[in-house]
Every structure is written in C-alpha cells, then in structure tokens.
Design a protein around this motif. Structure first.
Motif, short mmCIF file in Angstrom:
data_model
loop_
_atom_site.label_atom_id
_atom_site.label_comp_id
_atom_site.label_asym_id
_atom_site.label_seq_id
_atom_site.Cartn_x
_atom_site.Cartn_y
_atom_site.Cartn_z
N THR A 1 19.36 -14.96 -3.23
CA THR A 1 18.24 -14.42 -3.78
C THR A 1 19.00 -14.01 -5.10
O THR A 1 19.06 -13.30 -5.04
CB THR A 1 17.20 -14.44 -3.26
OG1 THR A 1 17.44 -13.46 -3.21
CG2 THR A 1 16.67 -15.71 -2.04
N GLU A 2 17.23 -14.76 -6.53
CA GLU A 2 17.54 -13.39 -7.77
C GLU A 2 17.00 -12.76 -7.47
O GLU A 2 16.23 -12.27 -6.50
CB GLU A 2 16.83 -14.58 -8.98
CG GLU A 2 17.18 -14.06 -10.15
CD GLU A 2 16.82 -15.01 -10.85
OE1 GLU A 2 17.32 -15.08 -11.95
OE2 GLU A 2 15.64 -16.04 -10.91
N ARG A 3 17.63 -11.42 -8.17
CA ARG A 3 17.46 -9.83 -8.30
C ARG A 3 18.20 -8.67 -8.68
O ARG A 3 18.75 -9.07 -9.09
CB ARG A 3 17.57 -9.04 -6.50
CG ARG A 3 17.33 -7.98 -5.96
CD ARG A 3 17.36 -7.55 -4.70
NE ARG A 3 17.57 -6.21 -5.13
CZ ARG A 3 17.22 -5.33 -3.44
NH1 ARG A 3 18.03 -6.16 -2.38
NH2 ARG A 3 17.85 -3.82 -3.39
N ASP A 4 16.59 -8.13 -9.69
CA ASP A 4 16.85 -7.37 -10.54
C ASP A 4 18.41 -8.12 -11.47
O ASP A 4 18.97 -7.30 -12.05
CB ASP A 4 17.86 -6.26 -10.30
CG ASP A 4 16.68 -5.31 -9.69
OD1 ASP A 4 15.95 -5.74 -9.99
OD2 ASP A 4 16.74 -4.61 -8.36
N GLY A 5 17.61 -9.32 -12.12
CA GLY A 5 18.74 -9.75 -12.85
C GLY A 5 19.98 -10.94 -12.44
O GLY A 5 21.02 -10.76 -12.90
N GLY A 6 20.24 -10.31 -11.07
CA GLY A 6 21.60 -10.90 -10.64
C GLY A 6 21.38 -11.65 -9.56
O GLY A 6 20.39 -11.90 -9.17
N TRP A 7 22.22 -11.93 -8.47
CA TRP A 7 22.42 -12.67 -7.40
C TRP A 7 22.58 -11.89 -6.24
O TRP A 7 23.41 -11.12 -6.23
CB TRP A 7 22.75 -13.84 -7.31
CG TRP A 7 22.83 -14.93 -7.72
CD1 TRP A 7 23.39 -14.91 -9.74
CD2 TRP A 7 21.82 -16.12 -8.43
NE1 TRP A 7 22.54 -15.79 -10.46
CE2 TRP A 7 21.89 -16.22 -9.26
CE3 TRP A 7 20.45 -15.85 -7.51
CZ2 TRP A 7 20.68 -18.03 -9.77
CZ3 TRP A 7 19.80 -17.25 -7.23
CH2 TRP A 7 19.20 -17.67 -8.47
N TRP A 8 21.93 -12.09 -5.38
CA TRP A 8 21.38 -10.47 -3.64
C TRP A 8 22.32 -11.62 -2.90
O TRP A 8 21.26 -12.78 -2.64
CB TRP A 8 20.38 -10.09 -3.87
CG TRP A 8 20.25 -9.27 -3.09
CD1 TRP A 8 20.13 -9.97 -1.32
CD2 TRP A 8 21.20 -7.08 -3.38
NE1 TRP A 8 19.91 -8.03 -0.81
CE2 TRP A 8 21.35 -6.61 -1.84
CE3 TRP A 8 21.66 -7.12 -4.78
CZ2 TRP A 8 21.23 -5.28 -2.42
CZ3 TRP A 8 21.89 -5.54 -3.85
CH2 TRP A 8 21.37 -5.04 -3.05
N PRO A 9 22.95 -11.08 -2.21
CA PRO A 9 23.21 -11.71 -0.70
C PRO A 9 21.81 -11.74 0.41
O PRO A 9 21.09 -11.02 0.50
CB PRO A 9 23.97 -11.34 0.28
CG PRO A 9 24.85 -10.19 -1.27
CD PRO A 9 23.65 -9.96 -1.96
N ALA A 10 21.75 -13.47 0.60
CA ALA A 10 19.66 -13.37 1.12
C ALA A 10 19.81 -13.88 2.58
O ALA A 10 18.83 -14.10 3.30
CB ALA A 10 18.82 -14.49 0.42
N GLY A 11 20.92 -14.18 3.47
CA GLY A 11 21.33 -13.94 4.83
C GLY A 11 22.56 -14.50 5.45
O GLY A 11 23.28 -14.95 4.47
N PRO A 12 22.50 -15.11 6.66
CA PRO A 12 24.13 -15.27 6.64
C PRO A 12 24.35 -16.65 6.71
O PRO A 12 22.83 -17.34 6.50
CB PRO A 12 23.45 -15.25 8.93
CG PRO A 12 21.98 -15.47 8.67
CD PRO A 12 21.70 -14.68 7.55
N PRO A 13 25.54 -16.80 6.33
CA PRO A 13 25.70 -18.36 6.68
C PRO A 13 25.16 -19.07 6.86
O PRO A 13 25.18 -19.25 8.10
CB PRO A 13 27.50 -18.43 5.82
CG PRO A 13 27.72 -17.41 7.42
CD PRO A 13 26.55 -16.34 6.88
#
Length: 379
Positions: A351-363
């Motif tokens: 998910t988008e966070r602080d202008g970058g992409w952040w891991p949001a959950g298990p695959p």
C-alpha cells in the motif's frame, strides 16, 4: 439408509469473504472451477453465493441441493462410493487411531486421503466428477446458481468433512458404527516372565538426547572488571539467533543461505531491533527472504505466469470488472494498492505510504485474494 442433512441458508456475506479455507474445501472448489468453461458465470456464481439469496442446502448421498431465486431447483450430483470402496476406506481409517480422532475433530488428514487414493477410493472430486443441474434457463455448466451452491458447499466442508463423506454415500453415524464393528487386532502380551528378562542381561544404554536448542540461554552480564567493551545486549541477541538457527538446522537438516544484509534484516525482524530497516523488516516478517527480494528487486516473470494471474484476477473480482492495472515487470498497480509477483510464485500486497510502497500483508497464490482484503477505490 443414510439420512439427509439440512443446513440453513447462508446470509449475505461481505464482498471480500473467501471460500474454502481448508485444503479439502479448496480441492472441492477447484474441481468445480476446472470443469467450468465460462469464467463470467463463475464470477456471477461467487457473487450470488455471497448475496444471501440461495435457500437452505440439503446434503444427501450422491447430491447436494438448494432452491434459488424464482424457485429454480439447483442440484449438484456426486458419484457415490461402492460398498467395496467403503470397505477399503474403512480399512485405511481403522489402520491408525489418529485418523478416527482427526475426523471426529472435523479434520481430514492428508495421509488418510492419500492412503484412500492408493486403495482406489477417490474421496475428493476431480475434474468432471461434479454434475450440476438447474431448472433455470441458463445453459452454463455450471450456471451461476449451481456454481453458487458449490461455493457455499465449500463452507460446509470447511466446518465438517463428514459432509463430503455423506455426499459419497455414508454419514457420520453410519461410519462410526461400521468402525466399531470392525475386528481389532489382538493385543500383544504385556511384559515377559521374570526369568526371561534376567536372562537377557543388561541392554546397552541409549545415546544421549539431542541438545535442546530451544533452551533460552541465561542472561549475559559484564565480567567482574566492569565494562569489558562488549555489547552484552547485542551478544544476547546473537546467542539467541544462533540457538534459533541451530534448531532450524536440527529440525530440517538444512539452513538457507543468507547474505550479510539479509541476516541483518532477519535479526531485526526476529528481535525487534531498530536498525532503520522498517520496510525491510516488515517485508521479512510477511515473506522471509522472498518477501525482502520482492520489496527491493524488480524482475520480469514469464509471460504465461502473468497471463494466468490476470485471468484469475478478473475471474475473482466481485461486482464487475477489476480496475485498470498499471503493469511494470513484476509489479501491478491498482490505484493505491500494488501487487508484486515474487520468484516463489506468490503475490505480495503493498500500500502507498509516505510517497513509497509499504508491505501490507502476507502473500497469496491468487492475486484476487491479495486484493480483496485491502482494495479501496480512489476517492
């Protein structure tokens, strides 16, 4: 004759509700989906299953049935096992007490299904084993009503594998009664006469037990000379990490090879260290070395993998077509959500966070499953 079982109708479900969380429930869904030739009808069937419009479900030997909207009679037929096949299946169940205990605990052990398969007893359906019928005018195979019935049946199977056995011809009480009537192997005599025991002499002692690598080492303290220049906290973390890695090696016989950087991330993830690696640590916690690789390294997957994934995303999307996908190499961007395809064949949500992409959950293996829990349309 085995009595039928009735189940109340399922109420409306949330859009992201998943079908078949058990492995045998997923096998049931896969048999139905692999038989279908129309992904649109499957998508409509998934939506219909969650709508709460399908009536109560009746499960009986060889069939499941429900009444859909407009009084359409919907039935899915399943081939029943022969008496000889049931005898072979009961032999497999009775061979291990834990099989009986697992079934009564509403579990279906993998090795029981495999043993039954080896004895020519197909418990789980394969492609073509499910025969859908519906009185609606749709010629789909299955139509949306029959597909919805199969999807809802997966919820019943998750909760109770005896539902599957009832479809195959016999219910829980009948099976337990048959098992109680089977011959029990004669028990071996307990112990030996004293004279024979003394005549055997003293047997050799067993080897020492394996070192318990799960043991937590005692807290480390500076020596009597005061400050020795050793970071005791860091040394404690390294000792705990070494014990954990030793345990992994003992249990699996192998250790994955990590670079120095990967080990830094692993240590931070396992021990909550603040090393300025927040995104990397989160990626490791969700997917280990594969999750870290997806975070930091774009790559180009085989075209056929992406084509299959796109078809699964479209088929699994509820409520119409999925939003436009901006694709670049192994990264698919859907608004404020991004999926990244890992070299391990799984899709990692970001998910988008602080202008970058952040891991949001298990695959997830299915990209639509990775999307449903987190999708938020742009506003």
């Amino acid at each position: 004759m085995t009595a039928a079982r009735g189940f109340p109708a399922f109420g409306p479900q949330r859009a992201g509700a998943r079908f078949a969380t058990s492995w045998w429930g997923r096998a049931w869904v896969k048999a139905m989906e692999d038989t279908s030739l129309d992904q649109v009808l499957l998508r409509r069937g998934r939506a219909y299953a969650k709508s709460g419009q399908l009536g109560p479900i009746t499960v009986s030997p060889g069939r499941i049935a429900a009444v859909a909207e407009n009084d359409y009679d919907t039935v899915v037929r399943v081939e029943q096992l022969t008496d000889a096949a049931w005898e072979r299946f009961l032999d497999q169940v009775a061979a291990k007490a834990r099989h009986i205990a697992a079934l009564l605990d509403r579990d279906m052990p993998h090795d029981l299904v495999e043993a039954a398969q080896d004895a020519a007893v197909p418990l789980l359906p394969a492609v073509g084993d499910l025969e859908p019928h519906c009185s609606c005018p749709d010629w789909g195979h299955p139509c949306e009503h029959a597909a919805a019935l199969c999807y809802q049946a997966s919820w019943l199977l998750d909760a109770d594998p005896f539902v599957l056995l009832l479809m195959r011809g016999r219910g829980q009480n009948e099976l337990i009664e048959a098992l109680q009537q089977r011959d029990i192997p004669e028990a071996q005599p307990a112990g030996v006469p004293v004279a024979e025991a003394f005549a055997l002499g003293t047997p050799p002692l067993p080897g020492p037990p394996p070192y318990d690598v799960a043991f937590t080492p005692p807290a480390l303290e500076p020596g009597p000379g005061g400050d020795s220049g050793i970071d005791v906290a860091a040394l404690s973390v390294l000792a705990a990490s070494a014990a954990s890695r030793a345990r992994e090696l003992l249990l699996s016989g192998r250790l994955p090879r990590h670079t120095e950087y990967q080990d830094r991330v692993r240590l931070a993830a396992e021990h909550g260290l603040g090393l300025g690696l927040d995104a990397a640590v989160q990626a490791w916690r969700y997917g280990g070395a594969d999750g870290l690789d997806v975070l930091e390294t774009p790559w180009t997957p085989p075209r056929q993998d992406l084509a299959r994934a796109r078809a699964r995303l479209e088929a699994g999307w509820e409520g119409g077509a999925p939003p436009p996908v901006e694709s670049w190499r192994n990264r698919w961007t859907l608004g404020r959500l991004q999926l990244r395809y890992g070299r391990d064949g799984r899709w990692y949500p970001f998910t988008e966070r602080d202008g970058g992409w952040w891991p949001a959950g298990p695959p997830e293996r299915d990209p639509s499953a990775a999307v449903h829990e987190r999708w938020q349309p742009d506003r």
